[in-house]
Write a protein that holds these residues in place. Structure first.
Motif, PDB file in Angstrom:
ATOM      1  N   ASN A 143       0.827  -1.209   0.000  1.00 49.16           N
ATOM      2  CA  ASN A 143       0.000   0.000   0.000  1.00 49.16           C
ATOM      3  C   ASN A 143       0.862   1.259   0.000  1.00 49.16           C
ATOM      4  O   ASN A 143       0.417   2.313   0.428  1.00 49.16           O
ATOM      5  CB  ASN A 143      -0.925  -0.006   1.220  1.00 49.16           C
ATOM      6  N   ASN A 144       2.103   1.121  -0.503  1.00 51.96           N
ATOM      7  CA  ASN A 144       3.013   2.267  -0.531  1.00 51.96           C
ATOM      8  C   ASN A 144       2.535   3.326  -1.522  1.00 51.96           C
ATOM      9  O   ASN A 144       1.956   3.005  -2.552  1.00 51.96           O
ATOM     10  CB  ASN A 144       4.416   1.816  -0.926  1.00 51.96           C
ATOM     11  N   ARG A 145       2.824   4.591  -1.213  1.00 50.53           N
ATOM     12  CA  ARG A 145       2.422   5.688  -2.096  1.00 50.53           C
ATOM     13  C   ARG A 145       3.334   5.806  -3.314  1.00 50.53           C
ATOM     14  O   ARG A 145       2.872   6.073  -4.426  1.00 50.53           O
ATOM     15  CB  ARG A 145       2.424   7.008  -1.325  1.00 50.53           C
ATOM     16  N   TYR A 146       4.638   5.647  -3.106  1.00 47.21           N
ATOM     17  CA  TYR A 146       5.598   5.797  -4.195  1.00 47.21           C
ATOM     18  C   TYR A 146       6.890   5.065  -3.854  1.00 47.21           C
ATOM     19  O   TYR A 146       7.094   4.623  -2.720  1.00 47.21           O
ATOM     20  CB  TYR A 146       5.895   7.276  -4.484  1.00 47.21           C
ATOM     21  N   MET A 156       4.802   6.390  -8.846  1.00 51.15           N
ATOM     22  CA  MET A 156       3.629   5.948  -8.101  1.00 51.15           C
ATOM     23  C   MET A 156       3.704   4.452  -7.827  1.00 51.15           C
ATOM     24  O   MET A 156       4.052   3.659  -8.698  1.00 51.15           O
ATOM     25  CB  MET A 156       2.344   6.253  -8.875  1.00 51.15           C
ATOM     26  N   GLY A 159      -0.366   2.012  -3.680  1.00 58.16           N
ATOM     27  CA  GLY A 159      -1.260   2.645  -2.727  1.00 58.16           C
ATOM     28  C   GLY A 159      -2.348   3.523  -3.324  1.00 58.16           C
ATOM     29  O   GLY A 159      -3.522   3.421  -2.929  1.00 58.16           O
ATOM     30  N   PRO A 160      -2.024   4.417  -4.269  1.00 59.81           N
ATOM     31  CA  PRO A 160      -3.067   5.268  -4.858  1.00 59.81           C
ATOM     32  C   PRO A 160      -4.178   4.476  -5.539  1.00 59.81           C
ATOM     33  O   PRO A 160      -5.346   4.880  -5.515  1.00 59.81           O
ATOM     34  CB  PRO A 160      -2.291   6.122  -5.861  1.00 59.81           C
ATOM     35  N   SER A 163      -6.401   2.964  -2.882  1.00 62.13           N
ATOM     36  CA  SER A 163      -7.315   4.001  -2.383  1.00 62.13           C
ATOM     37  C   SER A 163      -8.475   4.231  -3.345  1.00 62.13           C
ATOM     38  O   SER A 163      -9.616   4.452  -2.918  1.00 62.13           O
ATOM     39  CB  SER A 163      -6.550   5.312  -2.159  1.00 62.13           C
ATOM     40  N   ASP A 204      11.355   4.392   4.378  1.00 61.30           N
ATOM     41  CA  ASP A 204       9.975   4.873   4.246  1.00 61.30           C
ATOM     42  C   ASP A 204       9.447   5.229   5.634  1.00 61.30           C
ATOM     43  O   ASP A 204       9.239   4.349   6.475  1.00 61.30           O
ATOM     44  CB  ASP A 204       9.113   3.784   3.608  1.00 61.30           C
ATOM     45  N   GLN A 206       6.598   6.098   6.699  1.00 61.74           N
ATOM     46  CA  GLN A 206       5.296   5.532   7.046  1.00 61.74           C
ATOM     47  C   GLN A 206       5.364   4.017   7.184  1.00 61.74           C
ATOM     48  O   GLN A 206       5.108   3.461   8.250  1.00 61.74           O
ATOM     49  CB  GLN A 206       4.252   5.912   5.993  1.00 61.74           C
TER      50      GLN A 206
END
Length: 250
Positions: A143-146, A156, A159-160, A163, A204, A206
Motif C-alpha cells: 500500500n506504498n504511495r511511491y 507511483m 497505494g493510490p 485508495s 519509508d 510511514q
C-alpha cells in the motif's frame, strides 16, 4: 535507541541496500557485518518481482543473502490465498501474475492489488471493482504511495490505486505487506525474536518506521532511497537516523 535490547534485525531492500541496479556504497559490507552479529530478515513490499527474482538480483549485486532470509509481500499474499483456498482477481504485473498460476481452481473471492504498472488500465480496475461489488475482499499486497525508480525519480506505487478501489467500492483493504502488524510479527517469528527485541531498518517513514514502531519494534530511518528531509518534520519519530546502511552502528 536501546541498542542493548536488540537481538534481531529486519531490513528493507529497495532504497536501503541499493538504488536501480547499484548497491549503495558500503551496503554489501554492512550486511556482512550485521549478519555476523544478528539474525536478519530482508522485507520488501515490491510486487513487481517474485522472491526468487529478488534474491537472484541481490546476489548478482554481491549481497550474501539467500532465499530463506527474504520475505516478500507476494509470498505472504500467495500463502494467504492458499489458506483461503481461493483464486483472486489480480492487479499485478504479468510476471507477478504468473506466480499465482497454481492457486486452486475455485471462485475468485478476493482482489489483490500490487504495483501493476502498465496493467493499471480502466478495464482491469473496473473488473476488480465489479468483483468487490459482488462481495469480493480487497487485499493490498502493498500500500506504498511511491518508490524510488531506476531513473532516480519517484514513481507511483500501488497505494493510490488501492485508495481508488476503496473509494469506489466503499470497502477497506486488508494490508498484507508492510506496514501490517502481521507482516512484521511473521518476520520476527521467523528469526525467533520478540518484536520488542527487533529493529527495522528502512527508508519509508510511514511503512518502515511508523509501521514497525506500531508493531512493537524499534526503527532506524536511513537517508537514502525515498527519504525526504521533510520526513523528519512529521509526527513520526524514528528511534535513530543514519545517513546510510553503511553508517549504522548497533
Amino acid at each position: 535507541m536501546d541498542s542493548s535490547s536488540i537481538k534481531g534485525i529486519l531490513c528493507d531492500i529497495g532504497g536501503v541496500l541499493y538504488v536501480g541496479d547499484t548497491p549503495y556504497p558500503g551496503a554489501v559490507e554492512a550486511i556482512n557485518r550485521l549478519k555476523a552479529s544478528y539474525p536478519i530478515r530482508f522485507l520488501t513490499n515490491t510486487t513487481q518481482k517474485t522472491g526468487a527474482q529478488v534474491v537472484a538480483n541481490l546476489q548478482k549485486m554481491g549481497f550474501d543473502i539467500d532465499a530463506s532470509e527474504v520475505i516478500t509481500a507476494l509470498d505472504v499474499t500467495k500463502s494467504y490465498l492458499q489458506q483461503q483456498h481461493s483464486k483472486a482477481v489480480l492487479l499485478l504485473t504479468d510476471a507477478a501474475t504468473k506466480f499465482f498460476d497454481d492457486l486452486p481452481e475455485n471462485p475468485c473471492r478476493y482482489v489483490v492489488v500490487g504495483d501493476a504498472q502498465e496493467n493499471f488500465t480502466y478495464q482491469q480496475l473496473n473488473a476488480a471493482f465489479r468483483t468487490l461489488m459482488h462481495g469480493g475482499v480487497l487485499l493490498a499486497a502493498a500500500n506504498n504511495r511511491y518508490f524510488k525508480d531506476h531513473d532516480g525519480e519517484l514513481s507511483m506505487d500501488a497505494g493510490p490505486f488501492v485508495s481508488a478501489l476503496e473509494y469506489a467500492s466503499g470497502k477497506k483493504a486488508h494490508i498484507i505487506g508492510k506496514p501490517s502488524h502481521d507482516f512484521y510479527h511473521l518476520a520476527c517469528a521467523s528469526i525467533g525474536v520478540d518484536p520488542r527485541n527487533a529493529v527495522m531498518i528502512g527508508d519509508d517513514i510511514q511503512s518502515d518506521i511508523s509501521g514497525a514502531q506500531e508493531a512493537g519494534l524499534q526503527a532506524i530511518l536511513v537517508r537514502t532511497g525515498k527519504f525526504s528531509p521533510s520526513d523528519l518534520d512529521s509526527s513520526i519519530v524514528p528511534d535513530a537516523v543514519f545517513d546510510s546502511l553503511a553508517d549504522i552502528v548497533l
